[in-house]
Design an enzyme around this catalytic site. Structure first.
Site, PDB file in Angstrom:
ATOM      1  NE  ARG A  42      79.572  30.346  63.380  1.00 17.05           N
ATOM      2  CZ  ARG A  42      80.091  30.929  62.300  1.00 17.05           C
ATOM      3  NH1 ARG A  42      81.414  31.072  62.199  1.00 17.05           N
ATOM      4  NH2 ARG A  42      79.308  31.358  61.326  1.00 17.05           N
TER       5      ARG A  42
ATOM      6  CE  LYS B 169      76.804  27.061  60.574  1.00 17.37           C
ATOM      7  NZ  LYS B 169      75.644  27.733  61.218  1.00 17.37           N
TER       8      LYS B 169
ATOM      9  CG  HIS C 206      75.692  31.740  69.061  1.00 11.45           C
ATOM     10  ND1 HIS C 206      76.884  31.340  68.493  1.00 11.45           N
ATOM     11  CD2 HIS C 206      74.904  32.143  68.023  1.00 11.45           C
ATOM     12  CE1 HIS C 206      76.818  31.484  67.184  1.00 11.45           C
ATOM     13  NE2 HIS C 206      75.633  31.974  66.872  1.00 11.45           N
TER      14      HIS C 206
ATOM     15  NE  ARG D 104      78.571  34.017  65.340  1.00  8.26           N
ATOM     16  CZ  ARG D 104      79.349  34.207  64.274  1.00  8.26           C
ATOM     17  NH1 ARG D 104      80.586  34.638  64.448  1.00  8.26           N
ATOM     18  NH2 ARG D 104      78.909  33.979  63.049  1.00  8.26           N
TER      19      ARG D 104
ATOM     20  CG  HIS E 212      76.726  35.593  59.014  1.00  5.97           C
ATOM     21  ND1 HIS E 212      76.013  36.633  59.577  1.00  5.97           N
ATOM     22  CD2 HIS E 212      76.869  34.666  60.002  1.00  5.97           C
ATOM     23  CE1 HIS E 212      75.745  36.342  60.843  1.00  5.97           C
ATOM     24  NE2 HIS E 212      76.254  35.160  61.115  1.00  5.97           N
TER      25      HIS E 212
ATOM     26  CE1 TYR F  73      72.991  39.028  65.618  1.00  3.31           C
ATOM     27  CE2 TYR F  73      73.934  38.888  63.411  1.00  3.31           C
ATOM     28  CZ  TYR F  73      73.739  38.356  64.667  1.00  3.31           C
ATOM     29  OH  TYR F  73      74.277  37.134  64.980  1.00  3.31           O
TER      30      TYR F  73
END
Length: 328
Positions: free
Chosen positions: A137, A162, A268, A271, A294, A303
Site C-alpha cells: 500500500r 492495515k 493502489h 498493488r 487481507h 481479483y
C-alpha cells in the site's frame, strides 16, 4: 453548548493518547466527530442520544452514499467518543447500512506497468517498483524502515499494516542493488543528523516508550526519509519523518499521463496489478491473501473478477460466425 468544541477536542486528544492510537487515526476520528456535531446543529454530543447517532449514520448511507468502509469508520469514531471519552454506553446501533459496491479495480498490463515505471525517476521510481513488486500500500511503502529489508531471505516485513498487523511479503531480487544503495543514502543522512545533535525517527508510541534509544538507531530510520527534519507534533522534538504521500501520488499519476495510459492510475493500481499478475501466473489465492495482508479471503477474490473469463479458455460464440464487417 455547555462545553466548547475545543474542550471536547482536548479530552478526545488525551484519551487517544492514553490508548496509543496513531496520529492519522486521531485526525480521522476527529473529522467524523466534527461532522456529527455540525449535523446536529452544534449540540454537544453529551446531550445527544443513540437515535442521533443512528440518524447521522443513516444520513451518510442514504444521502451521502458513502461506502460501507467509510460508514464503519464514522461509527468507530463515534463509539470511541461515547464509550472512551464521554464514558457512555452506545450499544446496538441500528442505522441503515451503506450498500456494498462491487467495484472491479483498475489493473495495468505488464507493458503498462513497465511504461509507468520508465517515466519515474529516483526514489519515486524505486517506490513504484516496490508497490508493484511487493504489493505494498502507499502508506506501507512510505513507512518502510531499514530493518524491514531482509536481503538474505529476500523478504520485506511490513510493521503495523492495515488493522495494525505485521506481515511478510516479497523483496524482488532485481531491486536488491537499488535498495542497498538507498539504504546507504539513509545511513549517510542519519550520520549527519547525529552529528548535528538529532537523528531520531518518528516511532510508534508503545515501541518508543519500551525502547527509548531505538529511535536513534540506523535500522529504525525510514527507508525513504523526508529531505528536511520537522517537529514531531506529539513529542515536540525535531525528527526526520518519511516522505509525504502527496508527492508519490502526484508522481505516479503524472507518469501514467506521460506514458499515455488511458486508465485512472493511482499508487493502489500498482498493488492491484501485483495481485492480478500473481493470479495470472498461477499463484493460489491464500498465498496472495497473505502477501497483501487481507483479513478476509473474499477481499482477495475480487481479483478473480478482474481476470473474468479470459483465463478460462472460454471463447465468445461470435467467433464461430464467419463475419464480414465494414473496414475488413
Amino acid at each position: 453548548m455547555e462545553q466548547s468544541p475545543k474542550k471536547l477536542q482536548q479530552r478526545f486528544h488525551e484519551t487517544i493518547m492514553h490508548y496509543h492510537f496513531a496520529l492519522k487515526t486521531e485526525k480521522t476520528y476527529w473529522h467524523w466527530i466534527r461532522r456529527f456535531i455540525l449535523f446536529n446543529n452544534k449540540v454537544h454530543p453529551d446531550k445527544l442520544t443513540k437515535s442521533d447517532v443512528e440518524r447521522f449514520l443513516t444520513h451518510l448511507a442514504v444521502n451521502r452514499l458513502v461506502a460501507p468502509a467509510t460508514q464503519n469508520i464514522a461509527l468507530n469514531a463515534l463509539l470511541f467518543l461515547y464509550q472512551k471519552v464521554l464514558g457512555r454506553e452506545m450499544d446496538n446501533i441500528r442505522a441503515q447500512r451503506a450498500k456494498p459496491k462491487v467495484k472491479i479495480p483498475v489493473v495495468l498490463t505488464h507493458n503498462e506497468v513497465r511504461a509507468v515505471i520508465a517515466q519515474l525517476k529516483g526514489h519515486y521510481q524505486l517506490m513504484a517498483c516496490l508497490m508493484y513488486g511487493a504489493g505494498l500500500r502507499l502508506s506501507e511503502c512510505l513507512r518502510l524502515r531499514i530493518e524491514a529489508l531482509n536481503f538474505e531471505q529476500m523478504t520485506i516485513t511490513i510493521r503495523r499494516g492495515k488493522g495494525g498487523k505485521d506481515r511478510v511479503t516479497l523483496l524482488p531480487d532485481n531491486l536488491r542493488s537499488q535498495l542497498r544503495v538507498q539504504a546507504e543514502k539513509v545511513r549517510l543522512i542519519h550520520a549527519q543528523d547525529k552529528l548535528e545533535g538529532f537523528g531520531e525517527a518518528s516511532m510508534p508510541d508503545a515501541l518508543g516508550r519500551k525502547y527509548p534509544h531505538v529511535a536513534k538507531s540506523y535500522y529504525w530510520q525510514y527507508l525513504f526519509p523526508s529531505p528536511n527534519r520537522a517537529i514531531d507534533p506529539r513529542s515536540g522534538r525535531e525528527k526526520r519523518h518519511h516522505l509525504l504521500e502527496k508527492g508519490l501520488q502526484r508522481a505516479v499519476r503524472s507518469a501514467a499521463v506521460r506514458a499515455k495510459i488511458d486508465k485512472h492510475v493511482t499508487c493502489h493500481t500498482l498493488r492491484h496489478s501485483f495481485a492480478t499478475h500473481l493470479l495470472q501466473q498461477g499463484t493460489d489465492l491464500r498465498t496472495i491473501q497473505e502477501l497483501l495482508g487481507h483479513e478476509d479471503i473474499t477481499t482477495t477474490q475480487i481479483y478473480t473478477h478482474v481476470l473474468g473469463l479470459h483465463g478460462t479458455g472460454v471463447a465468445s460464440p461470435l467467433q464461430s460466425i464467419d463475419l464480414i464487417l465494414p473496414g475488413q
